[in-house]
Design a protein around this motif. Sequence first.
Motif, PDB file in Angstrom:
ATOM      1  N   UNK A   1       0.785  -1.091   0.045  1.00  0.00           N
ATOM      2  CA  UNK A   1      -0.152  -0.061   0.032  1.00  0.00           C
ATOM      3  C   UNK A   1       0.778   1.302  -0.057  1.00  0.00           C
ATOM      4  N   UNK A   2       0.311   2.285  -0.532  1.00  0.00           N
ATOM      5  CA  UNK A   2       1.167   3.584  -0.771  1.00  0.00           C
ATOM      6  C   UNK A   2       1.220   4.107   0.602  1.00  0.00           C
ATOM      7  N   UNK A   3      -0.105   4.200   1.357  1.00  0.00           N
ATOM      8  CA  UNK A   3      -0.168   4.824   2.660  1.00  0.00           C
ATOM      9  C   UNK A   3      -0.508   3.802   3.631  1.00  0.00           C
TER      10      UNK A   3
ATOM     11  N   UNK B   1      -2.947  14.817   7.347  1.00  0.00           N
ATOM     12  CA  UNK B   1      -1.836  14.047   7.753  1.00  0.00           C
ATOM     13  C   UNK B   1      -0.760  13.804   6.510  1.00  0.00           C
ATOM     14  N   UNK B   2      -1.194  13.873   5.194  1.00  0.00           N
ATOM     15  CA  UNK B   2      -0.433  13.205   4.227  1.00  0.00           C
ATOM     16  C   UNK B   2      -0.135  14.479   3.162  1.00  0.00           C
ATOM     17  N   UNK B   3      -0.436  15.620   3.519  1.00  0.00           N
ATOM     18  CA  UNK B   3      -0.329  16.881   2.785  1.00  0.00           C
ATOM     19  C   UNK B   3       1.296  17.603   3.189  1.00  0.00           C
ATOM     20  N   UNK B   4       1.933  17.825   2.018  1.00  0.00           N
ATOM     21  CA  UNK B   4       3.137  18.378   2.152  1.00  0.00           C
ATOM     22  C   UNK B   4       2.997  20.147   1.946  1.00  0.00           C
ATOM     23  N   UNK B   5       2.642  20.512   3.232  1.00  0.00           N
ATOM     24  CA  UNK B   5       2.503  22.093   3.233  1.00  0.00           C
ATOM     25  C   UNK B   5       3.210  23.102   2.410  1.00  0.00           C
ATOM     26  N   UNK B   6       4.405  22.889   2.294  1.00  0.00           N
ATOM     27  CA  UNK B   6       5.140  23.870   1.637  1.00  0.00           C
ATOM     28  C   UNK B   6       4.596  23.756   0.101  1.00  0.00           C
TER      29      UNK B   6
END
Length: 93
Positions: free
Chosen positions: A30-32, A43-48
């Motif tokens: 699985x990817x996550x 939880x999985x977002x890259x905020x920059x």
Amino acid sequence: MATPLPPNFVVPATQTETRRDPLKHGELPPLFPEKITVFNIWKYLDYKHVIGLGLTPLVALYGILTTEMQTKTLIWSTIYYYLTGLGITAGKY
């Protein structure tokens, strides 16, 4: 520069690399670690990246709404649009 091969050139099957059937493979991991939902996606977002990719169109929208359109601006933006597209497509060559 390499010499091109004649059109009737065939590599014997014994000299080619061994090939596997691309459709026969085991199950991928699985990817996550958990299933992505609307409630846990944060939880999985890259905020920059979210800020960078979200802020750029907002700055462009601000510029469109606050800048007076002139013929010079239209011509320059069209030329610049095509040159940046060429730069992305052509790469370093």
